[in-house]
Design an enzyme around this catalytic site. Structure first.
Site, PDB file in Angstrom:
ATOM      1  CG  ASP A   1      -0.208   0.226   2.528  1.00  0.00           C
ATOM      2  OD1 ASP A   1       0.799  -0.476   2.763  1.00  0.00           O
ATOM      3  OD2 ASP A   1      -0.618   1.090   3.328  1.00  0.00           O
TER       4      ASP A   1
ATOM      5  CD  GLU B   1       4.326   0.492   6.942  1.00  0.00           C
ATOM      6  OE1 GLU B   1       5.235   0.729   7.762  1.00  0.00           O
ATOM      7  OE2 GLU B   1       3.978   1.321   6.065  1.00  0.00           O
TER       8      GLU B   1
END
Length: 408
Positions: free
Chosen positions: A80, A175
């Site tokens: 991400d 994250e």
């Protein structure tokens, strides 16, 4: 290097921003696009036990090619990208043989990446830089790490003469919003230790990070016509700004470095009747971390006693300093350090002024230092990554695998 470049560009162009306001995992549907691509790619290059679970976590195995038993090790990155700056329409640009001068990222808006401000650029004169077009972030955090891990596994598959034990790799969603390790199945991963490939400049090797908490403070007031407000109006905005003004003025991100902690107010909004402030609390030292949280509690209590209105504090811990879990197995740091030195890279061992999946994974039973992925200026339009640094990261991953097999 061409294969590394092509792989990174493919990943970077996919919008995988996470969303802190979402309760799903992954927090955004668009993260699935890259997750499914990685799932297929890992199978295609020849890895085994490739899995993609219903929360977007990807794992795969490179089997051992030696007869003796050695510890299974792992490498972890997140796919991400940060919600701090737009990632829609990422259009990376390639600057070959960088000359050490200003880079015009966007002529229309006069957005310039300059070594006068970002002096680290001068470390990469003569190298190939991957930069943004000035309108989006790049996504090297952490698609550079993902690229490097995949490329390292592909290299090991193509070179069976490099001896190694069983290697596990893992890619996580979310994250950037602090949830990357929340659903990571450490038992299923089955590694004795791992390395997150999520650092910045070449040579970084980190096994310390902040203790971290987040807080939201809500103030409730009472709206009265300003002409008739004396002794009647309670301005929630005034309450919140009063509280913010009582935080230590020099203990903020822009005035601290190294192991110095801080309070960081990142959001203020409201009206007379309702105002909120959101902030994060950070400190490497656990006792100082607890004192910071207590100070915030004391300030809220004092405000509630001193003035009318209602102030409510919500606070929760996010992650802790992984040093406590890594130091007992410090040889895993030494292996990474030796790998870098053997490749002519000077290790930069320093504390992380932030956190990685590794900080949470270390407390989940998977000691997990962090090594460089090569990027700079994450989470914004000035982000860049030198291609040569990515190539060196691939070599470090390969060397760690080789050294581990030799030492055990």
């Amino acid at each position: 290097m061409e294969a590394i470049l092509d792989r990174f560009l493919r990943y970077a162009r996919i919008d995988t921003q996470s969303d802190p306001n979402s309760d799903s995992t992954p927090s955004t549907e668009k993260q699935w696009v890259l997750a499914k691509m990685l799932f297929e790619e890992l199978k295609n290059i020849g890895l085994q036990d490739v899995t993609l679970d219903d929360r977007g976590y990807i794992m795969a195995t490179l089997p051992s090619n030696i007869e003796k038993e050695v510890p299974t090790i792992g490498f972890v990155s997140h796919y991400d990208t940060s919600p701090d700056f737009t990632a829609t329409g990422v259009n990376p640009r390639i600057i070959e043989n960088y000359d050490g001068k200003d880079i015009l990222l966007n002529e229309e808006e006069n957005i310039v990446l300059s070594p006068d401000y970002f002096e680290d650029l001068l470390l990469y004169k003569g190298q190939t830089l991957i930069v943004t077009d000035g309108t989006t972030l790049l996504g090297a955090d952490d698609k550079a790490g993902v690229t490097e891990i995949v490329s390292a596994m592909e290299h090991l598959l193509a070179h069976p003469e490099i001896k190694h034990g069983r290697i596990r790799i893992g890619f996580t969603p979310d994250e950037e919003i602090g949830r990357g390790a929340h659903h990571f199945d450490v038992k299923s991963f089955g590694a004795s230790w791992a390395y997150t490939v999520d650092g910045s400049q070449i040579g970084e090797l980190e096994y310390e990070n902040f203790n971290a908490a987040m807080a939201k403070i809500t103030a409730r007031g009472k709206s009265v016509h300003p002409g008739l407000a004396k002794n009647k109006m309670i301005n929630a905005i005034g309450i919140i700004t009063d509280l913010a003004s009582r935080l230590p003025k020099n203990e903020v991100p822009e005035k601290t470095s190294d192991r110095e902690g801080f309070f960081h107010v990142y959001k203020l909004e409201g009206s007379i009747e309702l105002a909120t402030m959101e902030l994060i609390i950070r400190d490497h030292d656990k006792s100082l971390f607890e004192k910071r949280k207590q100070l915030l509690k004391d300030l809220v209590e004092a405000i509630n006693k001193e003035r009318p209105g209602e102030v409510v504090l919500e606070m929760k811990d996010q992650y802790y300093n992984m040093k406590e879990k890594v130091e007992p197995v410090y040889h895993i740091v030494e292996i990474a350090e030796e790998a870098m030195k053997s490749l002519g890279i000077q290790p930069i061992i320093k504390p992380i002024r932030g956190g990685t999946d590794g900080s949470q994974l270390s407390y989940m039973g998977l000691p997990c230092p962090n090594i460089f992925a090569g990027g700079h200026n994450f989470h914004g339009k000035y982000e860049y990554v030198p291609l040569e640094s990515m190539e060196k990261a691939v070599e470090v991953i390969v060397k760690i695998c080789e050294l581990t097999a030799k030492k055990f």
